[in-house]
Structure formats: structure tokens, C-alpha cells
Design an enzyme around this catalytic site. Structure first.
Site, mmCIF file in Angstrom:
data_model
loop_
_atom_site.group_PDB
_atom_site.id
_atom_site.type_symbol
_atom_site.label_atom_id
_atom_site.label_comp_id
_atom_site.label_asym_id
_atom_site.label_seq_id
_atom_site.Cartn_x
_atom_site.Cartn_y
_atom_site.Cartn_z
ATOM 1 N N LYS A 67 -8.871 -8.448 -13.448
ATOM 2 C CA LYS A 67 -9.982 -7.534 -13.719
ATOM 3 C C LYS A 67 -11.232 -8.315 -14.126
ATOM 4 O O LYS A 67 -12.325 -8.054 -13.641
ATOM 5 C CB LYS A 67 -9.587 -6.535 -14.825
ATOM 6 C CG LYS A 67 -10.299 -5.213 -14.687
ATOM 7 C CD LYS A 67 -9.606 -4.084 -15.413
ATOM 8 C CE LYS A 67 -10.467 -2.830 -15.342
ATOM 9 N NZ LYS A 67 -9.871 -1.702 -16.064
ATOM 10 N N LYS B 216 2.539 -5.920 2.178
ATOM 11 C CA LYS B 216 3.488 -5.308 1.251
ATOM 12 C C LYS B 216 3.106 -3.841 1.030
ATOM 13 O O LYS B 216 1.931 -3.528 0.852
ATOM 14 C CB LYS B 216 3.432 -6.074 -0.082
ATOM 15 C CG LYS B 216 4.344 -5.488 -1.137
ATOM 16 C CD LYS B 216 4.092 -6.079 -2.512
ATOM 17 C CE LYS B 216 4.845 -5.232 -3.518
ATOM 18 N NZ LYS B 216 4.490 -5.383 -4.877
ATOM 19 N N LYS C 256 0.485 1.230 -3.183
ATOM 20 C CA LYS C 256 -0.536 2.277 -3.323
ATOM 21 C C LYS C 256 -1.927 1.697 -3.147
ATOM 22 O O LYS C 256 -2.789 2.315 -2.555
ATOM 23 C CB LYS C 256 -0.480 2.896 -4.732
ATOM 24 C CG LYS C 256 0.590 3.924 -4.914
ATOM 25 C CD LYS C 256 0.468 4.580 -6.280
ATOM 26 C CE LYS C 256 0.694 3.603 -7.419
ATOM 27 N NZ LYS C 256 2.089 3.194 -7.613
HETATM 28 P P1 ADP Z 1 2.329 -0.193 -6.133
HETATM 29 O O1 ADP Z 1 2.226 -1.586 -5.588
HETATM 30 O O2 ADP Z 1 2.435 0.826 -5.057
HETATM 31 O O3 ADP Z 1 1.274 0.123 -7.175
HETATM 32 P P2 ADP Z 1 4.036 -0.420 -8.404
HETATM 33 O O4 ADP Z 1 3.414 -1.701 -8.830
HETATM 34 O O5 ADP Z 1 3.783 0.810 -9.197
HETATM 35 O O6 ADP Z 1 3.710 -0.138 -6.870
HETATM 36 O O7 ADP Z 1 5.612 -0.641 -8.238
HETATM 37 C C1 ADP Z 1 6.572 -0.363 -9.194
HETATM 38 C C2 ADP Z 1 7.780 -1.206 -8.827
HETATM 39 O O8 ADP Z 1 8.239 -0.834 -7.504
HETATM 40 C C3 ADP Z 1 7.468 -2.707 -8.731
HETATM 41 O O9 ADP Z 1 7.653 -3.377 -9.942
HETATM 42 C C4 ADP Z 1 8.449 -3.185 -7.689
HETATM 43 O O10 ADP Z 1 9.688 -3.487 -8.304
HETATM 44 C C5 ADP Z 1 8.647 -1.991 -6.790
HETATM 45 N N1 ADP Z 1 7.874 -2.111 -5.537
HETATM 46 C C6 ADP Z 1 6.612 -1.692 -5.307
HETATM 47 N N2 ADP Z 1 6.245 -1.927 -4.032
HETATM 48 C C7 ADP Z 1 7.287 -2.534 -3.441
HETATM 49 C C8 ADP Z 1 7.524 -3.030 -2.117
HETATM 50 N N3 ADP Z 1 6.624 -2.924 -1.147
HETATM 51 N N4 ADP Z 1 8.718 -3.598 -1.864
HETATM 52 C C9 ADP Z 1 9.665 -3.682 -2.827
HETATM 53 N N5 ADP Z 1 9.488 -3.243 -4.081
HETATM 54 C C10 ADP Z 1 8.322 -2.666 -4.399
#
Ligand code: ADP
Ligand code: TRP
Length: 327
Positions: A111, A191, A194
Site C-alpha cells: 500500500k 492466479k 478477486k
Molecule cells: P483473493 O485472491 O480472491 O482475494 P483471498 O486472498 O481472499 O482470495 O483468498 C483466501 C484464501 O483462498 C487464500 O489464503 C488461499 O489459501 C486461497 N486461494 C485464493 N485464491 C486461490 C487460487 N487461485 N488458488 C488456490 N488457492 C487460492
């Protein structure tokens, strides 16, 4: 062995969250007698300032947990803010946490690097996360690779507290890094996340799921030509196939004659079939919000019962509150 993990309430669950985290939480619930999974609503305050939305997203995570198969008679499911003692432990930990440690935190550094002003809450995020873990004497913390640094910080803070007061009041947790092999690609090949708007949200309305699947990026190789079996669409298809099916699909891809459109259609059918029972369970719970609330309240009661003795020994070690009777 006590297992603990948390999820921020921050939007619709996608295939990456499910295969990367949630499905593994469910597996751990079968393997270990004590599992705690909470909804990190305090943490969400570092990025979300809409109370009504926080409540809605919190309920969404509860529904996702239940839909995925977390069983409230086994796992302790609770809302972080229902055990506010975690904030006291966070304060206590903050007094043994060097500024330098937090300055190295990824979320904060990112940030600042983008020139966005950061609040103290974001800076101190790892301290609250350490308190989450240490308050329950967690042994095993299943998290994605992105959370590994936070876990190391939690171990560091536990050690510093124990050392400062010459006690063993806090237990050092072990990371349980969720399999790297489970990194789920998004519709654009990066990957799934969101923040990249490339997700397939499996509990979204069916038309939306279909649109996301049909939108998976593919190259323009003609149907008859050989294809790369590691292309995004095959990787996603593989999530819903047996090892034998995967091998056959890879051979067919290499040989040519497989159309991406057909693979997408089959992927959609498999995805819908896989998630149908989960979707149904989710809908059932969604129609009984008072039952979900009761589960979270009972979870908080059980979680607090584990937390209070830990906090009491920390307070005692630090010389806080009414002294314990001397003998
Ligand atoms: P985002 O990247 O969508 O914001 P988060 O960071 O909220 O997702 O993800 C919560 C948990 O879900 C992560 O700590 C990870 O373990 C899992 N996760 C998120 N995206 C993936 C992915 N593309 N592949 C595998 N695991 C994931
Ligand atoms: N920071 C974690 C995430 O964004 C969520 C979280 C908060 C957590 N407290 C935790 C995870 C304690 C494991 C243990 O994914």
C-alpha cells in the site's frame, strides 16, 4: 492437535478459495478432533467501512463454510468479533512487536509503495492475526502461501512474549501451507483472484457461472490441431476429473481433435454437478438465518471457553488485573 484458520468476509467465494482453502478445511475437520474456523470481521475493517455490507459478507462466509461441508457439530465456527478478548491479546502482543517486523509486512508495504496512505489498523494487521492464532493455543494453521509471512510473525511474537516474561504462556503454531499444486488459474490464466476479476464464483447465479466458464481465455488453435494440455481450460477441467480422465484428456489434447468449446461445456456440466449439493445446502441454510446465527453463537461460546484460560495465563504472566491468590 488444534487446527485454526480464518477467512476475511470480502466477497463471493470462487473456485480458487474453494479448492485452495475451504475444501482442505473440511478435510482437516475429519482428521483432527479440534478445528476452529472463524470469519475475520475485525480484519475486514482495514478495507471495508460499510457496516451493512460487512454483516452481509460475514453471513456469506458462514453460508460458504456450511455449504462446503464444515460441520458445526465437529468444527467450531465463529465470528471473530464475538470473542473480543482477541483485541486485548493483540494489544499485549503489540508491546513486544518491533516496528521493523511490521514494516516488512507485505500488505502494508504494498500500500505504501503505491503511495496510498495506510491506517494503523493495516500496519498492525499481523498483530491481530497473531492474536487470533495464539489466543486459542493453535497447533496447526492451514493458510495459503500468501499468509506464510503472517504466520512466521505470529511465531515470532509468541516467542518474544514468552521470553520477555520468562514463561511458556503462548504456544508456537506450525504453518500448514496449503498445497501449491492447488493454485487455481483464473479465466485469464493468471492466479484466480478477486483482485484480477478473473474468478469463477461457484455459488453465483447459473447464468453468471456459465458466462465465466465460456469466457475462459483460449488461443486460436483449430479443433483438429494438437493442444497444450496445460492450457488454462484443461487445468480448470482437471479439478473435476479423476486422474485417469486427466491422463486421457491430456493425450487427446496432444493428439488434436479436441475443441476448446466442448471442453468448456463439459467443464460447466461437471462444475454444476459437483457444486449442486453444496448449492442446495447453502440455499437451505440461507433460508434459516436464525439457525446460522445460532451456530455462530454456539461456536463463539466454545471458542471463548478455549480462549479464557490462555488469556488468563498471559495476563498473570504480564502482571495485569487482579492477582491470582498466592499460596
Ligand atoms: P483473493 O485472491 O480472491 O482475494 P483471498 O486472498 O481472499 O482470495 O483468498 C483466501 C484464501 O483462498 C487464500 O489464503 C488461499 O489459501 C486461497 N486461494 C485464493 N485464491 C486461490 C487460487 N487461485 N488458488 C488456490 N488457492 C487460492
Ligand atoms: N489474513 C487472513 C487472510 O486474509 C485471514 C486471517 C485472519 C487468518 N486471521 C487469521 C488466517 C488467523 C489464519 C489464521 O486470508
Amino acid at each position: 492437535m488444534r487446527v485454526l484458520s480464518g477467512t476475511q468476509p470480502s466477497g463471493q467465494l470462487h473456485l480458487g478459495n474453494y479448492f485452495g482453502a475451504l475444501r482442505q478445511y473440511v478435510a482437516l475437520q475429519e482428521r483432527y478432533p479440534e478445528t476452529l474456523y472463524f470469519i475475520a470481521d475485525y480484519h475486514s475493517m482495514t478495507s471495508l467501512r460499510d457496516a451493512a455490507l460487512r454483516r452481509r459478507l460475514t453471513e456469506d462466509v458462514a453460508l460458504d463454510y456450511l455449504a462446503a461441508g464444515l460441520d458445526p457439530s465437529r468444527a467450531i465456527l465463529f465470528r471473530q468479533s464475538d470473542v473480543p478478548e482477541v483485541c486485548e491479546l493483540a494489544w499485549i502482543l503489540s508491546t513486544v512487536t518491533p516496528m521493523g517486523l511490521l514494516e516488512r509486512g507485505h500488505a502494508y508495504k504494498d500500500k505504501v509503495a503505491q503511495g496510498i496512505p495506510a491506517e494503523h489498523g493495516l500496519f498492525a494487521y499481523p498483530v491481530l492475526m497473531a492474536a487470533d492464532i495464539l489466543l486459542y493455543h493453535s497447533d496447526l494453521v492451514p493458510v495459503g502461501q500468501d499468509q506464510k509471512q503472517h504466520l512466521e510473525m505470529a511465531r515470532d511474537m509468541a516467542q518474544r512474549f514468552n521470553h520477555a516474561y520468562g514463561v511458556e504462556a503462548l504456544k508456537l503454531p506450525e504453518p500448514h501451507i496449503l498445497e501449491d499444486a492447488a493454485i487455481v488459474p483464473g479465466t485469464d490464466g493468471r492466479k484466480m483472484s478477486k483482485s484480477y476479476a478473473n474468478t469463477i464464483a461457484m455459488f453465483a447465479p447459473r447464468a453468471e457461472v456459465k458466462k465465466a466458464v465460456m469466457g475462459i481465455v483460449t488461443d486460436s488453435t483449430p479443433v483438429a490441431d494438437p493442444k497444450d494440455p496445460t492450457a488454462t481450460v484443461f487445468q480448470l477441467w482437471n479439478l473435476f476429473a479423476t486422474p485417469q480422465e486427466r491422463r486421457e484428456m491430456a493425450e487427446r489434447a496432444r493428439a488434436g481433435g479436441v475443441g476448446y468449446g466442448d471442453v468448456k461445456k463439459d467443464l460447466l456440466a461437471r462444475l454444476e454437478a459437483y457444486f449442486a449439493p453444496l448449492r442446495e445446502r447453502r440455499e437451505q441454510y440461507a433460508s434459516r438465518p436464525e439457525a446460522v446465527e445460532a451456530i455462530l453463537e454456539e461456536g463463539a461460546r466454545r471458542a471463548r471457553a478455549l480462549a479464557l484460560p490462555v488469556l488468563a495465563s498471559v495476563r498473570e504472566a504480564a502482571g495485569l488485573g487482579t492477582p491470582r491468590a498466592r499460596n
